[in-house]
Design a protein around this motif. Sequence first.
Motif, PDB file in Angstrom:
ATOM      1  N   GLN A 124      -1.305   5.517 -11.117  1.00 48.64           N
ATOM      2  CA  GLN A 124      -2.629   5.502 -10.500  1.00 48.64           C
ATOM      3  C   GLN A 124      -2.729   4.416  -9.426  1.00 48.64           C
ATOM      4  N   CYS A 125      -2.106   3.283  -9.661  1.00 51.25           N
ATOM      5  CA  CYS A 125      -2.095   2.210  -8.656  1.00 51.25           C
ATOM      6  C   CYS A 125      -1.401   2.682  -7.384  1.00 51.25           C
ATOM      7  N   LEU A 126      -0.315   3.411  -7.527  1.00 50.35           N
ATOM      8  CA  LEU A 126       0.394   3.939  -6.365  1.00 50.35           C
ATOM      9  C   LEU A 126      -0.450   4.996  -5.653  1.00 50.35           C
ATOM     10  N   ARG A 127      -1.085   5.871  -6.414  1.00 46.12           N
ATOM     11  CA  ARG A 127      -1.896   6.939  -5.812  1.00 46.12           C
ATOM     12  C   ARG A 127      -3.065   6.375  -5.013  1.00 46.12           C
ATOM     13  N   TYR A 128      -3.676   5.311  -5.542  1.00 45.26           N
ATOM     14  CA  TYR A 128      -4.878   4.766  -4.907  1.00 45.26           C
ATOM     15  C   TYR A 128      -4.627   3.441  -4.184  1.00 45.26           C
ATOM     16  N   ARG A 129      -3.340   3.082  -4.049  1.00 47.07           N
ATOM     17  CA  ARG A 129      -2.936   1.891  -3.288  1.00 47.07           C
ATOM     18  C   ARG A 129      -3.624   0.623  -3.781  1.00 47.07           C
ATOM     19  N   LYS A 130      -3.582   0.410  -5.108  1.00 43.40           N
ATOM     20  CA  LYS A 130      -4.104  -0.826  -5.695  1.00 43.40           C
ATOM     21  C   LYS A 130      -2.947  -1.597  -6.318  1.00 43.40           C
ATOM     22  N   CYS A 131      -2.943  -2.907  -6.135  1.00 47.45           N
ATOM     23  CA  CYS A 131      -1.861  -3.730  -6.666  1.00 47.45           C
ATOM     24  C   CYS A 131      -1.819  -3.617  -8.182  1.00 47.45           C
ATOM     25  N   VAL A 132      -0.650  -3.330  -8.730  1.00 51.21           N
ATOM     26  CA  VAL A 132      -0.512  -3.138 -10.168  1.00 51.21           C
ATOM     27  C   VAL A 132      -0.700  -4.442 -10.927  1.00 51.21           C
ATOM     28  N   ILE A 133      -0.636  -5.557 -10.230  1.00 50.43           N
ATOM     29  CA  ILE A 133      -0.774  -6.861 -10.881  1.00 50.43           C
ATOM     30  C   ILE A 133      -2.204  -7.383 -10.837  1.00 50.43           C
ATOM     31  N   CYS A 134      -2.859  -7.270  -9.683  1.00 53.04           N
ATOM     32  CA  CYS A 134      -4.195  -7.865  -9.543  1.00 53.04           C
ATOM     33  C   CYS A 134      -5.282  -6.873  -9.162  1.00 53.04           C
ATOM     34  N   GLY A 135      -4.922  -5.622  -8.848  1.00 51.56           N
ATOM     35  CA  GLY A 135      -5.926  -4.616  -8.509  1.00 51.56           C
ATOM     36  C   GLY A 135      -6.409  -4.662  -7.070  1.00 51.56           C
ATOM     37  N   GLN A 136      -5.798  -5.483  -6.237  1.00 55.10           N
ATOM     38  CA  GLN A 136      -6.215  -5.593  -4.837  1.00 55.10           C
ATOM     39  C   GLN A 136      -6.035  -4.247  -4.125  1.00 55.10           C
ATOM     40  N   PRO A 137      -7.079  -3.759  -3.425  1.00 55.14           N
ATOM     41  CA  PRO A 137      -6.962  -2.468  -2.727  1.00 55.14           C
ATOM     42  C   PRO A 137      -6.112  -2.567  -1.462  1.00 55.14           C
ATOM     43  N   SER A 199       1.895  13.603  -1.120  1.00 58.13           N
ATOM     44  CA  SER A 199       0.538  13.142  -0.796  1.00 58.13           C
ATOM     45  C   SER A 199       0.535  11.722  -0.252  1.00 58.13           C
ATOM     46  N   LEU A 200       1.520  10.920  -0.640  1.00 63.06           N
ATOM     47  CA  LEU A 200       1.618   9.545  -0.157  1.00 63.06           C
ATOM     48  C   LEU A 200       2.462   9.441   1.114  1.00 63.06           C
ATOM     49  N   ASN A 201       2.881  10.593   1.654  1.00 63.45           N
ATOM     50  CA  ASN A 201       3.667  10.649   2.902  1.00 63.45           C
ATOM     51  C   ASN A 201       5.001   9.916   2.789  1.00 63.45           C
ATOM     52  N   ILE A 202       5.572   9.938   1.584  1.00 61.43           N
ATOM     53  CA  ILE A 202       6.882   9.324   1.393  1.00 61.43           C
ATOM     54  C   ILE A 202       7.986  10.352   1.648  1.00 61.43           C
ATOM     55  N   MET A 203       7.726  11.591   1.260  1.00 59.59           N
ATOM     56  CA  MET A 203       8.658  12.687   1.515  1.00 59.59           C
ATOM     57  C   MET A 203       7.874  13.934   1.897  1.00 59.59           C
ATOM     58  N   THR A 204       8.576  14.902   2.469  1.00 62.74           N
ATOM     59  CA  THR A 204       7.974  16.195   2.772  1.00 62.74           C
ATOM     60  C   THR A 204       8.644  17.259   1.902  1.00 62.74           C
TER      61      THR A 204
END
Length: 215
Positions: A124-137, A199-204
């Motif tokens: 979920q942190c990767l999907r919504y780009r939040k730091c897994v350690i501190c929750g920073q967006p 969806s994260l534009n890492i691969m097609t």
Amino acid sequence: MFGKLQGIKGDEVTIKLDDELNMYRLNRFASHQQPTVYLDIDDGRKISPDQRKKIFAMLRDMEQWIKYYYYAQTGSEAFSMADCSMDTANKFLTFILDFCFANDIPFKTKTWDQIPTDYHLAVQCLRYRKCVICGQPHSDIDHFTPVGRRNRALVDHRKLYFECLCRKHHTERHQLGAKSFIEKYHIKPVRLSEDDLISLNIMTRKRMNEIDGEM
């Protein structure tokens, strides 16, 4: 509890409560000792008892709403937070966590620190780009598995592990090294599904099909 002042006689005060007193709860909260009561008179200069009561009532309604929403979305049977099973509690906690991610509801630092860093949270942190350690967006998607000098567009990212880190923790990871960093924060990098990678534009999908065709 809230009420209206009915009368004062010497050091005795009579109050008519707005709601019926739950003696069981009162005794439990007072550890079966003589309860101590705090009397606060509304002087019009700060939040009134009526306002406070309405706010608490709305918060209780919101708590009930999220439970009913959970029932509707998952088909779960009704349960009580007082005595539900650990499995039910974990599922409800995960649902609330996902709801907060999806609606961009921030977490207090103390609350974030108490959330177990498991696979679901990491994804979920990767999907919504939040730091897994501190929750920073607006954090960085970091390759735990080194990519090196390879052209990232040609790499099969389905085989690699990722973590989402804010700029501060991303910098610290490079300073400490990957192994020391995950041991310090007790996090587990994860693989992403094909849909998440797209969806994260890492691969097609095209590149995935090309790689699969080469095998």
